[in-house]
Design a protein around this motif. Sequence first.
Motif, PDB file in Angstrom:
ATOM      1  N   GLY A  97      44.738  35.026  27.673  1.00  0.00           N
ATOM      2  CA  GLY A  97      44.866  33.667  28.197  1.00  0.00           C
ATOM      3  C   GLY A  97      46.150  33.467  28.978  1.00  0.00           C
ATOM      4  O   GLY A  97      46.182  32.769  29.979  1.00  0.00           O
ATOM      5  N   ARG A  98      47.236  34.101  28.535  1.00  0.00           N
ATOM      6  CA  ARG A  98      48.516  33.992  29.248  1.00  0.00           C
ATOM      7  C   ARG A  98      48.511  34.800  30.540  1.00  0.00           C
ATOM      8  O   ARG A  98      49.242  34.492  31.466  1.00  0.00           O
ATOM      9  CB  ARG A  98      49.662  34.449  28.357  1.00  0.00           C
ATOM     10  N   MET A  99      47.711  35.855  30.603  1.00  0.00           N
ATOM     11  CA  MET A  99      47.670  36.715  31.789  1.00  0.00           C
ATOM     12  C   MET A  99      46.770  36.153  32.882  1.00  0.00           C
ATOM     13  O   MET A  99      46.947  36.460  34.052  1.00  0.00           O
ATOM     14  CB  MET A  99      47.150  38.114  31.415  1.00  0.00           C
ATOM     15  N   PHE A 100      45.777  35.322  32.530  1.00  0.00           N
ATOM     16  CA  PHE A 100      44.792  34.840  33.497  1.00  0.00           C
ATOM     17  C   PHE A 100      45.472  34.131  34.667  1.00  0.00           C
ATOM     18  O   PHE A 100      46.287  33.243  34.498  1.00  0.00           O
ATOM     19  CB  PHE A 100      43.803  33.884  32.822  1.00  0.00           C
ATOM     20  N   GLY A 101      45.141  34.559  35.872  1.00  0.00           N
ATOM     21  CA  GLY A 101      45.693  33.934  37.069  1.00  0.00           C
ATOM     22  C   GLY A 101      47.096  34.365  37.424  1.00  0.00           C
ATOM     23  O   GLY A 101      47.744  33.745  38.258  1.00  0.00           O
ATOM     24  N   THR A 102      47.600  35.416  36.796  1.00  0.00           N
ATOM     25  CA  THR A 102      48.928  35.939  37.114  1.00  0.00           C
ATOM     26  C   THR A 102      48.784  37.336  37.698  1.00  0.00           C
ATOM     27  O   THR A 102      47.700  37.913  37.715  1.00  0.00           O
ATOM     28  CB  THR A 102      49.828  36.007  35.861  1.00  0.00           C
ATOM     29  N   GLU A 103      49.880  37.896  38.168  1.00  0.00           N
ATOM     30  CA  GLU A 103      49.860  39.252  38.721  1.00  0.00           C
ATOM     31  C   GLU A 103      49.462  40.292  37.676  1.00  0.00           C
ATOM     32  O   GLU A 103      48.952  41.352  38.019  1.00  0.00           O
ATOM     33  CB  GLU A 103      51.233  39.609  39.308  1.00  0.00           C
ATOM     34  N   LYS A 104      49.681  40.000  36.405  1.00  0.00           N
ATOM     35  CA  LYS A 104      49.318  40.934  35.334  1.00  0.00           C
ATOM     36  C   LYS A 104      47.805  41.012  35.134  1.00  0.00           C
ATOM     37  O   LYS A 104      47.303  41.975  34.573  1.00  0.00           O
ATOM     38  CB  LYS A 104      49.992  40.532  34.026  1.00  0.00           C
ATOM     39  N   ASP A 105      47.090  39.986  35.592  1.00  0.00           N
ATOM     40  CA  ASP A 105      45.630  39.959  35.478  1.00  0.00           C
ATOM     41  C   ASP A 105      45.058  40.871  36.565  1.00  0.00           C
ATOM     42  O   ASP A 105      45.081  40.544  37.741  1.00  0.00           O
ATOM     43  CB  ASP A 105      45.127  38.527  35.653  1.00  0.00           C
ATOM     44  N   ARG A 106      44.545  42.022  36.170  1.00  0.00           N
ATOM     45  CA  ARG A 106      44.034  43.012  37.127  1.00  0.00           C
ATOM     46  C   ARG A 106      42.599  42.743  37.550  1.00  0.00           C
ATOM     47  O   ARG A 106      42.078  43.402  38.426  1.00  0.00           O
ATOM     48  CB  ARG A 106      44.152  44.426  36.549  1.00  0.00           C
ATOM     49  N   HIS A 107      41.957  41.768  36.922  1.00  0.00           N
ATOM     50  CA  HIS A 107      40.565  41.474  37.269  1.00  0.00           C
ATOM     51  C   HIS A 107      40.439  40.287  38.231  1.00  0.00           C
ATOM     52  O   HIS A 107      39.663  40.328  39.176  1.00  0.00           O
ATOM     53  CB  HIS A 107      39.734  41.218  36.010  1.00  0.00           C
ATOM     54  N   ASN A 108      41.198  39.226  37.994  1.00  0.00           N
ATOM     55  CA  ASN A 108      41.104  38.000  38.794  1.00  0.00           C
ATOM     56  C   ASN A 108      42.231  37.926  39.817  1.00  0.00           C
ATOM     57  O   ASN A 108      43.361  38.288  39.524  1.00  0.00           O
ATOM     58  CB  ASN A 108      41.169  36.772  37.876  1.00  0.00           C
ATOM     59  N   CYS A 109      41.924  37.440  40.998  1.00  0.00           N
ATOM     60  CA  CYS A 109      42.900  37.325  42.091  1.00  0.00           C
ATOM     61  C   CYS A 109      43.825  36.127  41.828  1.00  0.00           C
ATOM     62  O   CYS A 109      43.367  34.984  41.844  1.00  0.00           O
ATOM     63  CB  CYS A 109      42.170  37.155  43.413  1.00  0.00           C
ATOM     64  N   PRO A 110      45.116  36.368  41.601  1.00  0.00           N
ATOM     65  CA  PRO A 110      46.020  35.251  41.301  1.00  0.00           C
ATOM     66  C   PRO A 110      46.227  34.321  42.488  1.00  0.00           C
ATOM     67  O   PRO A 110      46.391  33.122  42.324  1.00  0.00           O
ATOM     68  CB  PRO A 110      47.321  35.944  40.889  1.00  0.00           C
ATOM     69  N   PHE A 111      46.213  34.870  43.702  1.00  0.00           N
ATOM     70  CA  PHE A 111      46.413  34.019  44.873  1.00  0.00           C
ATOM     71  C   PHE A 111      45.216  33.090  45.059  1.00  0.00           C
ATOM     72  O   PHE A 111      45.371  31.903  45.313  1.00  0.00           O
ATOM     73  CB  PHE A 111      46.636  34.868  46.126  1.00  0.00           C
ATOM     74  N   TYR A 112      44.007  33.624  44.904  1.00  0.00           N
ATOM     75  CA  TYR A 112      42.800  32.800  45.018  1.00  0.00           C
ATOM     76  C   TYR A 112      42.782  31.742  43.916  1.00  0.00           C
ATOM     77  O   TYR A 112      42.403  30.604  44.139  1.00  0.00           O
ATOM     78  CB  TYR A 112      41.546  33.666  44.936  1.00  0.00           C
ATOM     79  N   TYR A 113      43.227  32.125  42.729  1.00  0.00           N
ATOM     80  CA  TYR A 113      43.263  31.192  41.603  1.00  0.00           C
ATOM     81  C   TYR A 113      44.181  30.009  41.903  1.00  0.00           C
ATOM     82  O   TYR A 113      43.854  28.862  41.605  1.00  0.00           O
ATOM     83  CB  TYR A 113      43.733  31.929  40.349  1.00  0.00           C
ATOM     84  N   LYS A 114      45.327  30.270  42.560  1.00  0.00           N
ATOM     85  CA  LYS A 114      46.300  29.210  42.845  1.00  0.00           C
ATOM     86  C   LYS A 114      45.960  28.426  44.107  1.00  0.00           C
ATOM     87  O   LYS A 114      46.144  27.222  44.169  1.00  0.00           O
ATOM     88  CB  LYS A 114      47.697  29.808  43.012  1.00  0.00           C
ATOM     89  N   MET A 115      45.489  29.111  45.158  1.00  0.00           N
ATOM     90  CA  MET A 115      45.340  28.490  46.472  1.00  0.00           C
ATOM     91  C   MET A 115      43.891  28.184  46.870  1.00  0.00           C
ATOM     92  O   MET A 115      43.657  27.407  47.781  1.00  0.00           O
ATOM     93  CB  MET A 115      45.945  29.399  47.551  1.00  0.00           C
ATOM     94  N   GLY A 116      42.937  28.859  46.255  1.00  0.00           N
ATOM     95  CA  GLY A 116      41.540  28.650  46.624  1.00  0.00           C
ATOM     96  C   GLY A 116      41.113  29.471  47.823  1.00  0.00           C
ATOM     97  O   GLY A 116      40.019  29.293  48.353  1.00  0.00           O
ATOM     98  N   ALA A 117      41.976  30.356  48.285  1.00  0.00           N
ATOM     99  CA  ALA A 117      41.669  31.235  49.413  1.00  0.00           C
ATOM    100  C   ALA A 117      42.496  32.500  49.261  1.00  0.00           C
ATOM    101  O   ALA A 117      43.547  32.494  48.640  1.00  0.00           O
ATOM    102  CB  ALA A 117      41.988  30.546  50.735  1.00  0.00           C
ATOM    103  N   CYS A 118      41.998  33.588  49.842  1.00  0.00           N
ATOM    104  CA  CYS A 118      42.691  34.863  49.756  1.00  0.00           C
ATOM    105  C   CYS A 118      42.655  35.520  51.124  1.00  0.00           C
ATOM    106  O   CYS A 118      41.615  35.529  51.775  1.00  0.00           O
ATOM    107  CB  CYS A 118      42.016  35.750  48.712  1.00  0.00           C
ATOM    108  N   ARG A 119      43.766  36.076  51.563  1.00  0.00           N
ATOM    109  CA  ARG A 119      43.825  36.680  52.892  1.00  0.00           C
ATOM    110  C   ARG A 119      42.940  37.910  53.000  1.00  0.00           C
ATOM    111  O   ARG A 119      42.554  38.313  54.085  1.00  0.00           O
ATOM    112  CB  ARG A 119      45.256  37.025  53.262  1.00  0.00           C
ATOM    113  N   HIS A 120      42.574  38.504  51.871  1.00  0.00           N
ATOM    114  CA  HIS A 120      41.725  39.690  51.892  1.00  0.00           C
ATOM    115  C   HIS A 120      40.241  39.336  51.928  1.00  0.00           C
ATOM    116  O   HIS A 120      39.409  40.184  52.217  1.00  0.00           O
ATOM    117  CB  HIS A 120      42.011  40.569  50.675  1.00  0.00           C
TER     118      HIS A 120
END
Length: 94
Positions: free
Chosen positions: A6-29
């Motif tokens: 739960g603490r890792m979700f949406g952070t750089e440590k989360d290797r499954h979910n994109c943290p940038f997409y989680y925060k901004m709603g868009a990803c440059r990739h």
Amino acid sequence: MADRLGRMFGTEKDRHNCPFYYKMGACRHGDACSRAHNKPQRSETILFKNMYVSPASMVGPGQRAPSLDEVEDHFEDFYEDVFEELSSPGTKGQ
């Protein structure tokens, strides 16, 4: 275990979910991103994909590239038009 995940979700440590997409709603990739883009079921944010096209991206071979001032002026005019349209009352998209 669940507390640590739960603490890792949406952070750089989360290797499954994109943290940038989680925060901004868009990803440059975009779709090429190696991490998951979890779209929310509901949101108060509207994302208009590819709504603005920079004049610098439309330069063909042998054409003069616009100056930085021309690109900035173009964006400011675009932003002002969109802001005024979306700020006005009424139904949008008709």
